[in-house]
Write an enzyme that holds these catalytic residues in place. Structure first.
Site, mmCIF file in Angstrom:
data_model
loop_
_atom_site.group_PDB
_atom_site.id
_atom_site.type_symbol
_atom_site.label_atom_id
_atom_site.label_comp_id
_atom_site.label_asym_id
_atom_site.label_seq_id
_atom_site.Cartn_x
_atom_site.Cartn_y
_atom_site.Cartn_z
ATOM 1 C CG ASP A 475 -2.092 0.899 1.151
ATOM 2 O OD1 ASP A 475 -2.283 1.555 0.107
ATOM 3 O OD2 ASP A 475 -2.843 0.973 2.147
ATOM 4 C CG ASP A 550 -8.004 4.443 0.769
ATOM 5 O OD1 ASP A 550 -7.878 3.207 0.748
ATOM 6 O OD2 ASP A 550 -7.137 5.203 1.237
#
Length: 875
Positions: A475, A550
């Site tokens: 990430d 996200d």
């Protein structure tokens, strides 16, 4: 800056901006007007180009043509290189002949130097030169004054370069370059992910261009061209006659302008006389504006969609072949609190009879967010935890981000420091920025030696507590720098002699590359890796999966997951998914169920949620919703043989797994803008329900000669129609194409690995001509033995002349399976008087049932091994 032109309809597309309290902080991110080079280059208007070709400098070898260009305004010389590549592609490179300092050329993205074919001169005069591109009367015309390139096939212009005169190299500013392309006759362009937008790209007149610059965008908006986490500078152009692609190989910040115009401009000589006075036709113009680097562009001429996919795959590689288990269901949140929490969630799946394969740990699992470690209080016995999962044939993913806590007591930091592997700031000191651990250093993954060291850290004796069922999530690898400009690294940070501005968009690719290599090395080169990345670039498909970042628990975010993954599939990245349920906020039960139903039919299937959301394991929303979620997850597991076979095909050919309808129906204009439904392979059509409170959806079933079968009811529908489908909360409209055979495993167990030796059911959906075909692919599901030892089964399944036959597609392959065929369903069948199994020289009767109302023939327990030769005769 570079400009490509594609022929598109002159249709004005208006961008609709998502508005709600959930919105990005636009002040963190630049618009074109706030980006000096974009604003400056965009101010250049179409007109007479200052560049002309110096034909006397032309040199032609077996592999390339070189030619100098001159800017008559500043007398700066450029070097043009033209290559005819194998497979119906053309490469165009433009660089300064004598740059003030070297310009960056992107390494490690192409899998090899593309093989060339000879160019030959057909004619030459003072106006330009005409070159043969070989197949189908294709020619490349170089016009001298002003400089322009046209690719033609017969009398048709396929693509023009610098036709609007927007080629620009900013000589004294050291970096910037621009080019324009025109595509006559093209209305629809796609690709250049990642953007939270429709599948068909919009015109950018009156707004910002599409931006390609990998960024950590908190609470991103929908339906706008803002940059997101990844960048793939590949655009596809499609009309009823042809599909083409443009691959702009540049890793710097890039803006892409798209406009519609009319064709009809002349090119030198008699070659284009036909254009003069011709009627207007659709045209799309595309302009590429990059902050640094050279112009290096690959023009993929198709002409079929499948050919463009194989052309691009020949340049950057295909989707990695994932372990079978990674195609199952993944359970994740930020964060599962400790080992007991992991154990409890794992047991919850068993108690509620819901299969899953992977449970995930986010940043809180590590000791003070020091990656490659475990929190000694929350996860004191990681191997015991992993062994508990392994005993159930399940797996885990832990997060390993590329920002490293600056801490003299941290082994990873100390080794990177001692080896001088950190990115430097402009003063030559280690670049530091703020991220999850606090003050952090950023390893320079552009260095091969750094990547090799990083890979070595995944060895079992280095990553303490790791086991063979632990995999990795990269990430924040844009890279994310909380206190950096636009939440990323300063552009003047240094990677050796290159500034970060030159390499920015490939940083994330390098992180995933090194991580995947580490997983391969830890097994001695035997086991396939699984690595999820947020940032990506062209070529990232070779290293694992991506997800859309996200998102939020809102209906529009559910809808946008479809075109976002479709766009990625078109440019090589098949292994795509979105956070089921939405990362931010709390979904309603209806939204959560609908998201599971959508995610179960997307390639990467993972539920994920933010730290501040309420817990949302599938059984926490009442027994009715639990049953709905359980059912659709079980549908996913039953279809794993088909998913796995499609990923094998994607790995071999570059064909996308999840694809827009126009890929398989390229002449059907009704499909060109559809992005609320999609195909899985060629044989399943899915129209998820993405509207709140929906009582029905209208699905377009393509193909005038096709029939489609509802996979739940087996009801048959004709193609080339808009079909209204009443829905309830349990509905997920899915159709199987008549003419296809899909293998399933209908005995669903707690994980995919538990189903390894279970039997198959074949779903044979007959075409109007009573024909069907499909494939069955089987291997061990996890190793490279399919490649290194040819240990796999690959069978052709064909129904024709009232006989279903299994034949071997790889006679020299060697793999044994204990799986067998326990059932065959033939949809659209006629009732036979008897059914015989012909195998090993014998004929054996087979029990069957026939449903007259639905024309479904069911053959029960024919019993043949899934890897054997056999024929079922319907008499």
């Amino acid at each position: 800056l570079f400009f490509f032109r594609m022929g598109l309809l002159s249709v004005v597309c208006v961008s609709l901006f998502f508005s709600s309290t959930f919105a990005v902080d636009r002040g963190n991110f630049k618009t074109c007007d706030q980006s000096a080079f974009c604003k400056r280059q965009r101010a250049l208007k179409p007109g007479q180009s200052p560049y002309r070709a110096l034909l006397e400098t032309l040199e032609l070898s077996d592999s390339r043509l070189t030619l100098q260009l001159i800017n008559d305004n500043n007398k700066v010389h450029l070097l043009l290189e033209l290559y005819r590549l194998q497979g119906n592609m053309t490469r165009v490179k433009i660089n300064e002949l004598k740059p003030l300092k070297p310009r960056f050329e992107v390494p490690d993205v192409l899998i090899a130097e593309p093989p060339t074919e000879p160019l030959s001169v057909l004619s030459k005069d003072d106006n330009g030169v005409v070159l043969s591109l070989g197949a189908e009367n294709q020619r490349l015309i170089v016009s001298a004054r002003p400089f322009r390139l046209d690719i033609m096939e017969g009398p048709e212009v396929l693509l023009s370069l610098n036709s609007r005169g927007l080629l620009a190299f900013e000589h004294l500013r050291l970096h910037k370059d621009t080019l324009d392309f025109s595509l006559p006759g093209v209305e629809h362009v796609y690709g250049i992910p990642e953007h939270a937008d429709d599948l068909k790209l919009k015109t950018t007149d009156g707004g910002d261009p599409y931006r390609l610059y990998n960024l950590d965008v908190f609470q991103y908006e929908l339906y706008n061209p803002m940059a997101l986490y990844g960048s793939i500078p590949v655009m596809l152009a499609h009309n009823t006659q042809r599909t083409m692609g443009i691959f702009w190989l540049n890793a710097a910040e890039t803006w892409v302008d798209i406009s519609s115009n009319t064709a009809g401009k002349t090119v030198f000589g008699k070659m284009l006389d036909f254009v003069q006075g011709s009627s207007e036709k659709p045209q799309t113009d595309v302009r590429w504006i990059s902050e640094s680097g050279i112009i290096d562009v690959f023009i993929m001429l198709g002409p079929k969609p499948s050919k463009v996919f194989s052309q691009y795959a020949s340049l950057t590689g295909t989707q990695s072949f994932p372990p079978l288990a990674s195609l199952g269901y993944h359970q994740c949140r930020w964060n599962y609190n400790d080992q007991e929490d992991v154990k409890s969630v794992d047991q919850g799946f068993d108690q509620h009879d819901i299969p899953y394969d992977f449970i995930w740990l986010d940043i809180e699992h590590a000791d003070g967010k020091r990656y490659f470690t475990w929190d000694p209080h929350k996860f004191p016995q990681p191997k015991e935890m992993l062994q508990g999962l392994m005993d159930k044939r399940r797996k885990m993913v832990s997060i390993v981000d590329p920002h490293i806590r600056v801490d003299s007591g941290y082994k990873i930091h100390n080794e990177i420091t001692s080896k001088d592997f950190y990115v430097k700031n402009k003063d030559g000191k280690n670049y530091e920025g703020w991220c999850w651990p606090g003050n952090s250093g950023y390893p320079d993954f552009t260095k091969p030696e750094m990547r090799a060291w990083w890979a070595s850290m995944f060895a079992y004796d280095q990553y303490e507590g790791s086991m063979e069922n632990l995999f990795t999530w990269n990430d924040m690898n844009e890279p994310s720098v909380f206190n950096g400009p636009e939440v990323t690294m300063h552009k003047d940070a240094l990677h050796g002699k290159w500034e970060h501005r030159d390499i920015h968009n490939i940083y994330g690719l390098y992180v995933q590359m090194a991580t995947a290599e580490g997983q391969i090395q830890r097994s001695g080169g035997v086991e396939r890796p699984f690595v999820l990345t947020r940032a990506f670039f062209a070529g990232s498909q070779r290293y694992g999966a991506v997800w859309t970042g996200d998102n939020a628990a809102e209906w529009d975010h559910l809808k946008i997951s479809i075109p976002m993954c479709l766009s990625l599939g078109l440019v090589g990245v098949s292994f795509c998914g979105a956070d089921v349920g939405g990362f931010f906020k709390n979904p309603s039960t209806e939204l959560l169920v609908r998201w599971y139903q959508t995610g179960a039919y997307q390639p990467f299937f993972r539920a994920h949620a933010h730290l501040d959301t309420t817990r949302r394991e599938p059984w926490l929303f009442g027994p009715e919703n639990t049953a709905l979620i359980r059912e659709v997850i079980r549908q996913r597991y039953a279809l794993l043989p088909y998913w796995y076979q499609l990923f094998y095909q994607a790995h071999k050919t570059g064909m996308p797994v999840m694809r827009p309808l126009w890929v398989d129906y390229p002449k059907d204009t009704a499909t060109f803008t559809i992005d609320d439904e999609f195909l899985i392979g060629s044989d399943l059509l899915v129209h998820p329900v993405t509207e709140e409170g929906s009582r029905g959806v209208t699905a377009y079933l393509p193909g005038a000669e096709e029939v489609w079968y509802d996979v739940h009811t087996f009801q048959k529908h004709n193609g080339a129609q808009n079909l209204y489908i009443p829905v309830t909360l349990s509905s997920i409209p899915v159709f199987q194409r008549g003419g296809s055979i899909i293998p399933r495993k209908d005995r669903v167990r707690r994980s995919s690995t538990c189903m390894e030796n279970d039997p198959y059911t074949l779903y044979v959906a007959l075409s109007p001509k009573k024909f069907a075909e499909g494939e069955l692919y089987i291997d061990d599901g996890h190793s490279f033995n399919y490649d290194t030892k040819k240990e796999f089964i690959h069978r052709s399944l064909t129904f024709a002349n009232n006989a279903l036959t299994s034949s071997n597609l790889c006679p020299d392959c060697n793999f044994l399976t204990s799986s067998w065929i326990e059932k065959v369903l033939i949809l659209g069948a006629s009732k036979p008087s008897k059914v015989l199994l012909k195998m090993d020289g014998k004929e054996t009767p087979v029990d069957f049932e026939f449903d007259t109302s639905m024309s479904v023939l069911t053959l029960r327990k024919p019993g043949m091994n899934a890897g054997a030769d056999w024929t079922l005769l319907l008499q």
